[in-house]
Design a protein around this motif. Structure first.
Motif, PDB file in Angstrom:
ATOM      1  N   ARG A   1      -7.248  -5.598  -5.955  1.00 40.14           N
ATOM      2  CA  ARG A   1      -6.621  -6.909  -5.807  1.00 40.14           C
ATOM      3  C   ARG A   1      -6.098  -7.145  -4.393  1.00 40.14           C
ATOM      4  NH1 ARG A   1      -4.286  -9.844 -10.171  1.00 40.14           N
ATOM      5  NH2 ARG A   1      -2.872 -10.406  -8.517  1.00 40.14           N
ATOM      6  N   LEU A   2      -5.887  -6.087  -3.642  1.00 36.78           N
ATOM      7  CA  LEU A   2      -5.253  -6.203  -2.337  1.00 36.78           C
ATOM      8  C   LEU A   2      -6.242  -5.913  -1.214  1.00 36.78           C
ATOM      9  CD1 LEU A   2      -1.914  -4.319  -3.045  1.00 36.78           C
ATOM     10  CD2 LEU A   2      -2.261  -6.781  -3.003  1.00 36.78           C
ATOM     11  N   ARG A   3      -6.019  -6.590  -0.088  1.00 37.89           N
ATOM     12  CA  ARG A   3      -6.798  -6.281   1.110  1.00 37.89           C
ATOM     13  C   ARG A   3      -6.438  -4.861   1.554  1.00 37.89           C
ATOM     14  NH1 ARG A   3      -4.921 -11.301   4.517  1.00 37.89           N
ATOM     15  NH2 ARG A   3      -4.145  -9.547   5.672  1.00 37.89           N
ATOM     16  N   PRO A   4      -7.353  -4.143   2.227  1.00 42.08           N
ATOM     17  CA  PRO A   4      -7.078  -2.754   2.623  1.00 42.08           C
ATOM     18  C   PRO A   4      -5.788  -2.588   3.432  1.00 42.08           C
ATOM     19  CG  PRO A   4      -9.395  -3.255   2.918  1.00 42.08           C
ATOM     20  CD  PRO A   4      -8.713  -4.548   2.554  1.00 42.08           C
ATOM     21  N   GLY A   5      -5.530  -3.493   4.351  1.00 42.22           N
ATOM     22  CA  GLY A   5      -4.297  -3.388   5.145  1.00 42.22           C
ATOM     23  C   GLY A   5      -3.055  -3.551   4.303  1.00 42.22           C
TER      24      GLY A   5
ATOM     25  N   LEU B   1      -2.899  -2.922   1.076  1.00 42.13           N
ATOM     26  CA  LEU B   1      -2.821  -1.771   0.188  1.00 42.13           C
ATOM     27  C   LEU B   1      -2.180  -0.584   0.901  1.00 42.13           C
ATOM     28  CD1 LEU B   1      -3.460  -0.543  -2.560  1.00 42.13           C
ATOM     29  CD2 LEU B   1      -5.736   0.023  -1.693  1.00 42.13           C
ATOM     30  N   THR B   2      -2.582  -0.317   2.129  1.00 42.09           N
ATOM     31  CA  THR B   2      -1.993   0.783   2.901  1.00 42.09           C
ATOM     32  C   THR B   2      -0.504   0.537   3.123  1.00 42.09           C
ATOM     33  OG1 THR B   2      -4.091   1.266   3.988  1.00 42.09           O
ATOM     34  CG2 THR B   2      -2.093   2.033   5.102  1.00 42.09           C
ATOM     35  N   LEU B   3      -0.155  -0.696   3.477  1.00 42.10           N
ATOM     36  CA  LEU B   3       1.249  -1.055   3.693  1.00 42.10           C
ATOM     37  C   LEU B   3       2.055  -0.844   2.417  1.00 42.10           C
ATOM     38  CD1 LEU B   3       3.327  -2.375   5.681  1.00 42.10           C
ATOM     39  CD2 LEU B   3       2.668  -4.558   4.674  1.00 42.10           C
ATOM     40  N   LEU B   4       1.540  -1.327   1.294  1.00 38.98           N
ATOM     41  CA  LEU B   4       2.243  -1.202   0.019  1.00 38.98           C
ATOM     42  C   LEU B   4       2.397   0.260  -0.380  1.00 38.98           C
ATOM     43  CD1 LEU B   4       3.541  -2.519  -2.444  1.00 38.98           C
ATOM     44  CD2 LEU B   4       1.249  -2.692  -3.445  1.00 38.98           C
ATOM     45  N   LYS B   5       1.355   1.064  -0.231  1.00 34.11           N
ATOM     46  CA  LYS B   5       1.446   2.482  -0.580  1.00 34.11           C
ATOM     47  C   LYS B   5       2.527   3.175   0.246  1.00 34.11           C
ATOM     48  CE  LYS B   5      -3.276   3.328  -2.166  1.00 34.11           C
ATOM     49  NZ  LYS B   5      -4.521   4.049  -1.860  1.00 34.11           N
ATOM     50  N   CYS B   6       2.612   2.844   1.514  1.00 32.49           N
ATOM     51  CA  CYS B   6       3.639   3.439   2.374  1.00 32.49           C
ATOM     52  C   CYS B   6       5.028   3.020   1.906  1.00 32.49           C
ATOM     53  CB  CYS B   6       3.411   3.037   3.828  1.00 32.49           C
ATOM     54  SG  CYS B   6       4.620   3.747   4.964  1.00 32.49           S
ATOM     55  N   VAL B   7       5.193   1.746   1.592  1.00 30.98           N
ATOM     56  CA  VAL B   7       6.497   1.267   1.103  1.00 30.98           C
ATOM     57  C   VAL B   7       6.867   1.992  -0.185  1.00 30.98           C
ATOM     58  CG1 VAL B   7       7.712  -0.746   0.166  1.00 30.98           C
ATOM     59  CG2 VAL B   7       6.339  -0.989   2.234  1.00 30.98           C
ATOM     60  N   ILE B   8       5.909   2.178  -1.078  1.00 33.37           N
ATOM     61  CA  ILE B   8       6.165   2.885  -2.337  1.00 33.37           C
ATOM     62  C   ILE B   8       6.554   4.333  -2.070  1.00 33.37           C
ATOM     63  CG2 ILE B   8       5.086   3.750  -4.459  1.00 33.37           C
ATOM     64  CD1 ILE B   8       3.445   1.084  -4.465  1.00 33.37           C
ATOM     65  N   ARG B   9       5.852   4.985  -1.144  1.00 34.25           N
ATOM     66  CA  ARG B   9       6.193   6.377  -0.804  1.00 34.25           C
ATOM     67  C   ARG B   9       7.618   6.486  -0.284  1.00 34.25           C
ATOM     68  NH1 ARG B   9       1.167   6.372   1.672  1.00 34.25           N
ATOM     69  NH2 ARG B   9       2.158   6.420   3.716  1.00 34.25           N
TER      70      ARG B   9
END
Length: 170
Positions: free
Chosen positions: A147-151, A153-161
């Protein structure tokens, strides 16, 4: 005979019921899949919103914003940060990670690299697009990468981490 007709009728009804049960099972599977997808999207949005709330509180403490929390305002105010607090610094690290991996994805219509506030604002819009109401939270976050653009998705994964939550990519 009457017995033969009844057996045929029962067999026909049994077949119709089996077809109906199979159809209902398929619909139930689809609803469960949609529920899990929605829960994952709500969780991701909730984690992101929590970070924006923490950023807003940090900016408010510095006198940069006033009033009640608004995630869009928090995203927009990232452009005007003069004192980099702990929350902003963590989010800036996520922005830099996403930019390093997906610079081409994080551009505007003219091909210019989006600034930090633009990337966070567009991710917030993307996470909120199909969701209305309060975010759901849970012990882990199911990230729906398709559902998310790659950029984003990477940003969201980092925020979640940064929240020490696990990322479920199943």
């Amino acid at each position: 005979t009457l017995k033969g007709e009844k057996e045929k009728e029962i067999a026909t009804l049994k077949g119709e019921k089996e077809t109906e049960i199979a159809t209902l099972k398929g619909q139930n599977d689809l609803l469960n899949e949609r529920f899990l997808a929605a829960r994952g999207a709500l969780t991701a949005r909730g984690v992101f919103e929590n970070h924006m709330a923490r950023l807003f509180a940090e900016l408010k403490q510095q006198g940069q914003v006033k009033g009640a929390f608004n995630a869009s305002t928090a995203c927009d105010e990232m452009a005007n940060v003069s004192q980099k607090g702990a929350v902003f610094t963590a989010l800036e690290e996520c922005y830099n990670e996403a930019l390093a991996k997906h610079q081409n994805d994080l551009t505007d219509n003219a091909g210019n690299v989006q600034q930090i506030h633009e990337v966070f604002r567009s991710l917030w819009a993307e996470l909120s697009k199909d969701i209305h109401g309060a975010p759901w939270s849970g012990p882990n976050v199911r990230v729906l990468g398709n559902r998310l653009r790659p950029g984003h998705l990477t940003l969201l994964k980092c925020v979640i981490r940064k929240t020490n939550l696990e990322i479920d990519e199943t």
